[in-house]
Design a protein around this motif. Sequence first.
Motif, PDB file in Angstrom:
ATOM      1  N   TRP A 270     -40.307  11.405  -7.315  1.00 32.08           N
ATOM      2  CA  TRP A 270     -40.392  11.198  -5.870  1.00 32.08           C
ATOM      3  C   TRP A 270     -41.089  12.401  -5.246  1.00 32.08           C
ATOM      4  CZ3 TRP A 270     -35.801  11.404  -1.900  1.00 32.08           C
ATOM      5  CH2 TRP A 270     -36.239  10.870  -0.685  1.00 32.08           C
ATOM      6  N   HIS A 271     -42.274  12.196  -4.711  1.00 30.49           N
ATOM      7  CA  HIS A 271     -43.122  13.299  -4.257  1.00 30.49           C
ATOM      8  C   HIS A 271     -42.785  13.723  -2.828  1.00 30.49           C
ATOM      9  CE1 HIS A 271     -45.289  12.972  -7.931  1.00 30.49           C
ATOM     10  NE2 HIS A 271     -45.743  11.764  -7.670  1.00 30.49           N
ATOM     11  N   ILE A 272     -41.698  14.464  -2.712  1.00 29.57           N
ATOM     12  CA  ILE A 272     -41.251  14.940  -1.400  1.00 29.57           C
ATOM     13  C   ILE A 272     -41.461  16.436  -1.207  1.00 29.57           C
ATOM     14  CG2 ILE A 272     -39.547  13.130  -1.002  1.00 29.57           C
ATOM     15  CD1 ILE A 272     -37.404  15.027  -2.118  1.00 29.57           C
ATOM     16  N   ASN A 273     -41.842  17.149  -2.257  1.00 29.95           N
ATOM     17  CA  ASN A 273     -41.881  18.613  -2.175  1.00 29.95           C
ATOM     18  C   ASN A 273     -43.203  19.226  -2.620  1.00 29.95           C
ATOM     19  OD1 ASN A 273     -39.147  18.818  -1.293  1.00 29.95           O
ATOM     20  ND2 ASN A 273     -38.469  18.454  -3.383  1.00 29.95           N
ATOM     21  N   ALA A 274     -43.663  18.876  -3.806  1.00 32.33           N
ATOM     22  CA  ALA A 274     -44.836  19.533  -4.373  1.00 32.33           C
ATOM     23  C   ALA A 274     -46.070  19.375  -3.492  1.00 32.33           C
ATOM     24  CB  ALA A 274     -45.116  18.984  -5.773  1.00 32.33           C
ATOM     25  N   ASP A 275     -46.177  18.264  -2.771  1.00 33.11           N
ATOM     26  CA  ASP A 275     -47.356  17.985  -1.949  1.00 33.11           C
ATOM     27  C   ASP A 275     -47.267  18.564  -0.550  1.00 33.11           C
ATOM     28  OD1 ASP A 275     -48.650  16.510  -3.945  1.00 33.11           O
ATOM     29  OD2 ASP A 275     -47.598  14.675  -3.394  1.00 33.11           O
ATOM     30  N   GLU A 276     -46.108  19.072  -0.171  1.00 29.41           N
ATOM     31  CA  GLU A 276     -45.884  19.511   1.211  1.00 29.41           C
ATOM     32  C   GLU A 276     -46.186  21.005   1.394  1.00 29.41           C
ATOM     33  OE1 GLU A 276     -44.686  17.764   3.916  1.00 29.41           O
ATOM     34  OE2 GLU A 276     -44.569  15.844   2.843  1.00 29.41           O
ATOM     35  N   PRO A 277     -46.689  21.416   2.564  1.00 36.36           N
ATOM     36  CA  PRO A 277     -46.867  22.848   2.836  1.00 36.36           C
ATOM     37  C   PRO A 277     -45.526  23.586   2.755  1.00 36.36           C
ATOM     38  CG  PRO A 277     -48.035  21.530   4.461  1.00 36.36           C
ATOM     39  CD  PRO A 277     -47.191  20.582   3.671  1.00 36.36           C
ATOM     40  N   ARG A 278     -45.535  24.755   2.157  1.00 32.93           N
ATOM     41  CA  ARG A 278     -44.284  25.488   1.965  1.00 32.93           C
ATOM     42  C   ARG A 278     -43.669  25.933   3.289  1.00 32.93           C
ATOM     43  NH1 ARG A 278     -45.208  31.597   1.144  1.00 32.93           N
ATOM     44  NH2 ARG A 278     -47.417  31.913   1.604  1.00 32.93           N
ATOM     45  N   VAL A 279     -44.476  25.989   4.338  1.00 35.02           N
ATOM     46  CA  VAL A 279     -43.951  26.432   5.636  1.00 35.02           C
ATOM     47  C   VAL A 279     -42.911  25.457   6.183  1.00 35.02           C
ATOM     48  CG1 VAL A 279     -45.656  25.251   7.101  1.00 35.02           C
ATOM     49  CG2 VAL A 279     -44.666  27.447   7.843  1.00 35.02           C
ATOM     50  N   PHE A 280     -42.837  24.250   5.623  1.00 32.85           N
ATOM     51  CA  PHE A 280     -41.875  23.264   6.100  1.00 32.85           C
ATOM     52  C   PHE A 280     -40.493  23.434   5.472  1.00 32.85           C
ATOM     53  CE2 PHE A 280     -45.491  19.991   6.954  1.00 32.85           C
ATOM     54  CZ  PHE A 280     -45.842  20.707   8.089  1.00 32.85           C
ATOM     55  N   ASP A 281     -40.283  24.491   4.699  1.00 34.94           N
ATOM     56  CA  ASP A 281     -38.969  24.679   4.083  1.00 34.94           C
ATOM     57  C   ASP A 281     -37.978  25.221   5.112  1.00 34.94           C
ATOM     58  OD1 ASP A 281     -39.409  27.416   4.334  1.00 34.94           O
ATOM     59  OD2 ASP A 281     -39.802  27.745   2.207  1.00 34.94           O
ATOM     60  N   TYR A 282     -36.820  25.663   4.621  1.00 35.56           N
ATOM     61  CA  TYR A 282     -35.729  26.065   5.522  1.00 35.56           C
ATOM     62  C   TYR A 282     -35.899  27.454   6.112  1.00 35.56           C
ATOM     63  CZ  TYR A 282     -34.171  28.848   1.529  1.00 35.56           C
ATOM     64  OH  TYR A 282     -34.111  29.756   0.503  1.00 35.56           O
ATOM     65  N   ASN A 283     -36.778  28.270   5.590  1.00 32.98           N
ATOM     66  CA  ASN A 283     -36.885  29.661   6.015  1.00 32.98           C
ATOM     67  C   ASN A 283     -37.296  29.780   7.479  1.00 32.98           C
ATOM     68  OD1 ASN A 283     -36.564  31.608   3.568  1.00 32.98           O
ATOM     69  ND2 ASN A 283     -37.744  29.870   2.775  1.00 32.98           N
ATOM     70  N   VAL A 284     -36.799  30.827   8.134  1.00 31.81           N
ATOM     71  CA  VAL A 284     -37.105  31.032   9.552  1.00 31.81           C
ATOM     72  C   VAL A 284     -38.051  32.205   9.771  1.00 31.81           C
ATOM     73  CG1 VAL A 284     -34.881  30.046  10.226  1.00 31.81           C
ATOM     74  CG2 VAL A 284     -35.084  32.539   9.971  1.00 31.81           C
ATOM     75  N   GLU A 285     -38.314  33.013   8.736  1.00 29.18           N
ATOM     76  CA  GLU A 285     -39.177  34.179   8.891  1.00 29.18           C
ATOM     77  C   GLU A 285     -40.592  33.771   9.298  1.00 29.18           C
ATOM     78  OE1 GLU A 285     -36.117  35.213   5.731  1.00 29.18           O
ATOM     79  OE2 GLU A 285     -37.518  33.563   6.065  1.00 29.18           O
ATOM     80  N   PHE A 286     -41.204  34.611  10.114  1.00 24.48           N
ATOM     81  CA  PHE A 286     -42.609  34.486  10.510  1.00 24.48           C
ATOM     82  C   PHE A 286     -42.896  33.188  11.261  1.00 24.48           C
ATOM     83  CE2 PHE A 286     -42.504  36.799   6.385  1.00 24.48           C
ATOM     84  CZ  PHE A 286     -42.795  38.061   6.879  1.00 24.48           C
ATOM     85  N   LYS A 287     -41.889  32.650  11.924  1.00 22.52           N
ATOM     86  CA  LYS A 287     -42.087  31.442  12.716  1.00 22.52           C
ATOM     87  C   LYS A 287     -41.685  31.720  14.152  1.00 22.52           C
ATOM     88  CE  LYS A 287     -41.182  28.465   8.732  1.00 22.52           C
ATOM     89  NZ  LYS A 287     -40.210  27.578   8.048  1.00 22.52           N
ATOM     90  N   SER A 288     -42.526  31.272  15.071  1.00 24.71           N
ATOM     91  CA  SER A 288     -42.204  31.420  16.486  1.00 24.71           C
ATOM     92  C   SER A 288     -41.073  30.463  16.857  1.00 24.71           C
ATOM     93  CB  SER A 288     -43.437  31.115  17.335  1.00 24.71           C
ATOM     94  OG  SER A 288     -43.786  29.731  17.218  1.00 24.71           O
ATOM     95  N   ASP A 289     -40.546  30.628  18.055  1.00 27.32           N
ATOM     96  CA  ASP A 289     -39.488  29.722  18.505  1.00 27.32           C
ATOM     97  C   ASP A 289     -39.966  28.275  18.476  1.00 27.32           C
ATOM     98  OD1 ASP A 289     -37.800  31.849  18.868  1.00 27.32           O
ATOM     99  OD2 ASP A 289     -38.159  32.020  21.032  1.00 27.32           O
ATOM    100  N   THR A 290     -41.206  28.071  18.845  1.00 26.99           N
ATOM    101  CA  THR A 290     -41.770  26.714  18.823  1.00 26.99           C
ATOM    102  C   THR A 290     -41.877  26.196  17.401  1.00 26.99           C
ATOM    103  OG1 THR A 290     -43.032  27.114  20.848  1.00 26.99           O
ATOM    104  CG2 THR A 290     -43.760  25.297  19.442  1.00 26.99           C
ATOM    105  N   GLN A 291     -42.351  27.050  16.496  1.00 27.71           N
ATOM    106  CA  GLN A 291     -42.551  26.621  15.110  1.00 27.71           C
ATOM    107  C   GLN A 291     -41.244  26.374  14.378  1.00 27.71           C
ATOM    108  OE1 GLN A 291     -44.954  29.903  13.813  1.00 27.71           O
ATOM    109  NE2 GLN A 291     -46.890  28.823  14.186  1.00 27.71           N
ATOM    110  N   LEU A 292     -40.165  27.031  14.804  1.00 27.24           N
ATOM    111  CA  LEU A 292     -38.875  26.791  14.157  1.00 27.24           C
ATOM    112  C   LEU A 292     -38.483  25.324  14.229  1.00 27.24           C
ATOM    113  CD1 LEU A 292     -36.757  29.892  15.215  1.00 27.24           C
ATOM    114  CD2 LEU A 292     -37.545  29.311  12.915  1.00 27.24           C
TER     115      LEU A 292
END
Length: 581
Positions: free
Chosen positions: A472-494
């Motif tokens: 099931w291709h839910i992860n390998a194809d997705e940009p890593r920025v969509f993971d759970y991490n909050v670092e380096f993301k603006s309030d909007t991007q969170l």
Amino acid sequence: DTATSEAIFVYLNGKSEAPTEGTKVRAKGEVKEFYKRTQLTLSESIVDCGAGENIAARYVTMPIANLADWEALEGMKVAFEQYLHVTDSYDLAQYGELTLSYGRLVIPTNVYRPGSSQAIALAERNARNVILIDDKNSSQYPEFVPFPSAGLNYNSTVRLGDSVQNLIGILDYSYSAYRVLPTVAPTFSVANPRSSSPTVGSTSEVKVASFNVLNYFNGDGQGGGFPTSRGADTFEEFTRQSNKVVAAIAEINADVVGLMEIENDGFGELSAIAELTSNLNNVMGAGTYQYVSLDADRIGGDKVTVGMLYKPSKVATVNNGATTEQVPFDYGNRPPLVQSFKAVADDTVFTVAVNHLKAKAGCSSATGNNVDLGDGQGCWNEKRTQAAQGLISLVEQNSDVLSDRVIVMGDLNAYAKEEPILALEEAGYSNLVNFFDGDSAYSYSFGGEIGYLDHALSSPSLTEYVVDATVWHINADEPRVFDYNVEFKSDTQLSSYYGADAYRSSDHDPVVVVLNFPEEVTVGDFDGDNDVDYNDIMAFYQLFLQGQATGENYDFNGDGQISFFDIQALMAMCTRANCAI
């Protein structure tokens, strides 16, 4: 001259303002290589010579014939007539970069034996079949990323395999790579859409899945204890991570789920696996899942371990689970977890072996055949191969508590044609991912190439009951920025880069296998594993001694009586060699 570039990068050097695009100019300065980019460093101000001629683009066909051909185009306006495909998005959010190729790039050892001429040729072709596109923004983690054209967000994304047309721009060389700086916005098309669920199986069958949950660490299990040695840094991050992992497992809806990279903190009520099970049951309904628990503080000495969830409404555990920390599971290769289950619907017994073999990283301490031999398998290949062989032995040595209907699943850190997988196939195990998805199968992306490290292999006696398998291709194809991490993301991007669903819940895709067991009952099979062996002989023998063997079901010789001769008849029906009592 097609062998040389007709353009040059000009470094203003504080000597001049940038001229208007389309003007003819005269520039004076020193030409030199700056980090392998040819550039002219101005020594005086640029002279404006009026309107210039139209600059026609040079057309490029991928893969290029030779890597050296890029240098002959450096600084020039180029265009690509082919539909290209996104092959890597690792640096999309950080640097505004995407890597494109003509068709998707497959890891050579996923389809060819390591070191073979075919593997070498594919690796060389892959190297000639990549080009970056750049957002022309020198800042890191920009607020706006222009790929796709409307701007990157969780619901308007670029997945690996999506196509790109109308790519026209200047070919630049920087940060050790050739890249196109678009002069017009390229057109992105969805060629690899998200799927809302794995297209496999039904509620009437038994589904088995495996999932690398990417360092699922729950702190102290009470909302504190962060940061941990791996995984989420805060309880907020863990909540975001858990929501995504739970959503993925719930949608898979398998009857047995093997886990990798879960925190190795035992089986208590505050453990990571206990919390994952609880969070999953909050979504699926109380008691939907239980987890396999061993009479041990933990499994092995690594910070991460393997685990197993199961639905008691569909399967029941048979005997205790098995594991080992003996060689080759004493260092690097995390100990496996092997557990037998009985299908509630028909009492068929099968065994699931969950594994997480040593990674291809950390090569500095490797010696002998474990060093990277340059054949595409990376370092620690010998140790992984020994683990595959050790797993086969573990199942055989525990035949008294395990069924010989075995499915080996997990992150084996080896691609399809590498030696650990070949060792299992040589022992008779069937590569289910390859059988159902073919040579194009993948569960992981690394360096712009795809392949599968996540496997499902069935023993000969189980293979006949396998009706489907998929990734099931839910992860390998997705940009890593969509993971759970909050670092380096603006309030909007969170919020704009996050969704509490399955996509980018990990960096590995889950594997799902469907089993369909026969409804008929094997005569003389007292333990429900669909064969007659020593355990069945002893079970009948005890019933006979206790006078409980009554009725025609125990009349194995058909003489109308229950006697010692029925024990002999049952022994004659034995399907294994070790039936003597």
